[in-house]
Design an enzyme around this catalytic site. Sequence first.
Site, PDB file in Angstrom:
ATOM      1  N   ASP A  10     -49.835  13.787 -59.629  1.00  0.00           N
ATOM      2  CA  ASP A  10     -50.970  12.986 -59.323  1.00  0.00           C
ATOM      3  C   ASP A  10     -51.427  12.333 -58.354  1.00  0.00           C
ATOM      4  O   ASP A  10     -50.424  11.818 -57.158  1.00  0.00           O
ATOM      5  CB  ASP A  10     -51.418  11.684 -60.292  1.00  0.00           C
ATOM      6  CG  ASP A  10     -51.254  12.468 -61.966  1.00  0.00           C
ATOM      7  OD1 ASP A  10     -51.469  12.848 -61.622  1.00  0.00           O
ATOM      8  OD2 ASP A  10     -51.080  11.313 -62.873  1.00  0.00           O
ATOM      9  N   LYS A  44     -51.118   3.593 -58.774  1.00  0.00           N
ATOM     10  CA  LYS A  44     -51.268   4.999 -58.323  1.00  0.00           C
ATOM     11  C   LYS A  44     -49.122   4.497 -58.708  1.00  0.00           C
ATOM     12  O   LYS A  44     -48.302   4.155 -58.199  1.00  0.00           O
ATOM     13  CB  LYS A  44     -51.462   5.510 -56.805  1.00  0.00           C
ATOM     14  CG  LYS A  44     -52.980   5.573 -56.359  1.00  0.00           C
ATOM     15  CD  LYS A  44     -53.433   6.122 -55.645  1.00  0.00           C
ATOM     16  CE  LYS A  44     -54.204   6.680 -55.019  1.00  0.00           C
ATOM     17  NZ  LYS A  44     -55.119   6.587 -54.522  1.00  0.00           N
ATOM     18  N   GLY A  45     -48.743   5.564 -59.131  1.00  0.00           N
ATOM     19  CA  GLY A  45     -47.601   6.183 -59.393  1.00  0.00           C
ATOM     20  C   GLY A  45     -47.168   5.248 -60.295  1.00  0.00           C
ATOM     21  O   GLY A  45     -45.278   5.212 -60.801  1.00  0.00           O
ATOM     22  N   ARG A  48     -47.699   4.381 -67.344  1.00  0.00           N
ATOM     23  CA  ARG A  48     -48.642   4.078 -68.363  1.00  0.00           C
ATOM     24  C   ARG A  48     -48.497   2.368 -68.414  1.00  0.00           C
ATOM     25  O   ARG A  48     -50.044   1.509 -68.581  1.00  0.00           O
ATOM     26  CB  ARG A  48     -48.892   5.077 -70.197  1.00  0.00           C
ATOM     27  CG  ARG A  48     -50.507   4.435 -69.798  1.00  0.00           C
ATOM     28  CD  ARG A  48     -50.163   5.393 -71.840  1.00  0.00           C
ATOM     29  NE  ARG A  48     -50.121   6.811 -70.976  1.00  0.00           N
ATOM     30  CZ  ARG A  48     -49.716   7.907 -71.700  1.00  0.00           C
ATOM     31  NH1 ARG A  48     -49.831   7.278 -73.255  1.00  0.00           N
ATOM     32  NH2 ARG A  48     -49.326   8.859 -71.664  1.00  0.00           N
ATOM     33  N   SER A 114     -42.899  13.891 -61.684  1.00  0.00           N
ATOM     34  CA  SER A 114     -44.440  12.306 -61.673  1.00  0.00           C
ATOM     35  C   SER A 114     -43.740  11.562 -63.014  1.00  0.00           C
ATOM     36  O   SER A 114     -42.989  11.822 -63.974  1.00  0.00           O
ATOM     37  CB  SER A 114     -44.974  13.765 -62.383  1.00  0.00           C
ATOM     38  OG  SER A 114     -46.069  13.088 -62.980  1.00  0.00           O
ATOM     39  N   SER A 116     -46.121  10.759 -65.040  1.00  0.00           N
ATOM     40  CA  SER A 116     -46.809  10.751 -65.900  1.00  0.00           C
ATOM     41  C   SER A 116     -46.328  11.623 -66.779  1.00  0.00           C
ATOM     42  O   SER A 116     -45.508  12.730 -67.558  1.00  0.00           O
ATOM     43  CB  SER A 116     -47.840  12.067 -65.621  1.00  0.00           C
ATOM     44  OG  SER A 116     -48.655  12.454 -66.359  1.00  0.00           O
ATOM     45  N   ASN A 118     -48.093  13.220 -68.887  1.00  0.00           N
ATOM     46  CA  ASN A 118     -48.876  14.539 -69.001  1.00  0.00           C
ATOM     47  C   ASN A 118     -49.145  15.142 -68.405  1.00  0.00           C
ATOM     48  O   ASN A 118     -49.668  16.153 -67.986  1.00  0.00           O
ATOM     49  CB  ASN A 118     -50.384  13.688 -69.160  1.00  0.00           C
ATOM     50  CG  ASN A 118     -51.322  12.213 -70.367  1.00  0.00           C
ATOM     51  OD1 ASN A 118     -51.174  12.998 -71.821  1.00  0.00           O
ATOM     52  ND2 ASN A 118     -51.357  11.756 -69.785  1.00  0.00           N
ATOM     53  N   GLU A 169     -44.609  12.781 -51.821  1.00  0.00           N
ATOM     54  CA  GLU A 169     -45.608  11.342 -52.350  1.00  0.00           C
ATOM     55  C   GLU A 169     -46.538  11.293 -51.726  1.00  0.00           C
ATOM     56  O   GLU A 169     -47.054  10.713 -51.083  1.00  0.00           O
ATOM     57  CB  GLU A 169     -44.176   9.720 -52.395  1.00  0.00           C
ATOM     58  CG  GLU A 169     -43.696  10.199 -53.780  1.00  0.00           C
ATOM     59  CD  GLU A 169     -44.456   9.628 -54.714  1.00  0.00           C
ATOM     60  OE1 GLU A 169     -45.734   9.492 -54.684  1.00  0.00           O
ATOM     61  OE2 GLU A 169     -44.059  10.057 -56.608  1.00  0.00           O
TER      62      GLU A 169
HETATM   63  P1  B16 Z   1     -49.543   8.586 -68.133  1.00  0.00           P
HETATM   64  P2  B16 Z   1     -47.840  10.184 -60.607  1.00  0.00           P
HETATM   65  C1  B16 Z   1     -48.255   8.439 -62.581  1.00  0.00           C
HETATM   66  O1  B16 Z   1     -48.486  10.646 -62.044  1.00  0.00           O
HETATM   67  C2  B16 Z   1     -50.160   8.503 -62.060  1.00  0.00           C
HETATM   68  O2  B16 Z   1     -50.039   7.800 -60.320  1.00  0.00           O
HETATM   69  C3  B16 Z   1     -50.148   7.180 -62.478  1.00  0.00           C
HETATM   70  O3  B16 Z   1     -51.374   6.422 -62.413  1.00  0.00           O
HETATM   71  C4  B16 Z   1     -49.691   7.040 -64.123  1.00  0.00           C
HETATM   72  O4  B16 Z   1     -50.524   5.545 -64.521  1.00  0.00           O
HETATM   73  C5  B16 Z   1     -48.346   7.499 -64.568  1.00  0.00           C
HETATM   74  O5  B16 Z   1     -48.501   8.649 -64.305  1.00  0.00           O
HETATM   75  C6  B16 Z   1     -48.829   7.860 -66.170  1.00  0.00           C
HETATM   76  O6  B16 Z   1     -49.354   8.689 -66.222  1.00  0.00           O
HETATM   77  O7  B16 Z   1     -50.467   7.701 -68.427  1.00  0.00           O
HETATM   78  O8  B16 Z   1     -50.027   9.816 -67.944  1.00  0.00           O
HETATM   79  O9  B16 Z   1     -48.174   9.045 -68.772  1.00  0.00           O
HETATM   80  O10 B16 Z   1     -48.123  10.282 -59.485  1.00  0.00           O
HETATM   81  O11 B16 Z   1     -46.084  10.158 -61.102  1.00  0.00           O
HETATM   82  O12 B16 Z   1     -47.595  11.756 -61.352  1.00  0.00           O
HETATM   83 MG    MG Z   2     -48.972  10.173 -57.654  1.00  0.00          MG
END
Ligand code: B16
Ligand code: MG
Length: 217
Positions: A10, A44-45, A48, A114, A116, A118, A169
Amino acid sequence: MTQGVIFDLDGVIVDTAKYHFLAWKRLASELGFEFSEAHNERLKGVSRMASLEILLSVGGIQHLSEEEKQRLATKKNQWYVEYIEKITPAEILPGFLPLLDFLKHNKVKVAVGSASKNAGTILSRLGLIEQFDALVDGNRITEAKPNPQVFTLAADDMGLPYSACVVIEDAEAGIEAAQRAGMKCVGVGSPAILGNADIVVQSLDKLNFNELLHLAG
Ligand code: B16
Ligand code: MG
């Protein structure tokens, strides 16, 4: 010489921050307060549940049960998933595909690291899921950035020493995680926020690929 590059997802490969923002803003609105883009920068980063805690503190909401917090986070994620189901390869950020080609041409391994949960869905929607030597996402880690776990696991999966890897990053917490892993890092975004990175570029299409190749090792 750099032997592996670990991409955050992200904000580096695709701008999903805007979809996270829409979903968090909608949740805040349901809870009765405003959530601004400046507030969103703090998410960011961040994982959840940690993001939810920040959002609740912005709204001055305290004393929710764990069950209620889970319910709110699930609700936000359902909205977010509706947005990312519509993502197309046209949303891959400028510079990423040429860089991927360059790294493969130079036999540099590539991974995604990541926070995320997702990440797999997003990479599939972008047509990129088969392109990586390793994928570490929010489903595999027990410690969130700035803990280095997401990046050390990716390097372990690629079979590379940490010192031979570079992290790319967009978040301050991610830069700190890379440094704690003993890896060099490139920040994508504002130098005011990412000043601790070894190289900072406004976007990936501004990166000198040869400089990246010689950054680690
Ligand atoms: P999810 P990254 C992070 O992705 C996002 O930057 C962050 O805003 C988000 O809350 C986190 O993933 C969790 O995402 O809700 O989809 O599990 O930047 O580490 O790729
Ligand atoms: Mg990111």
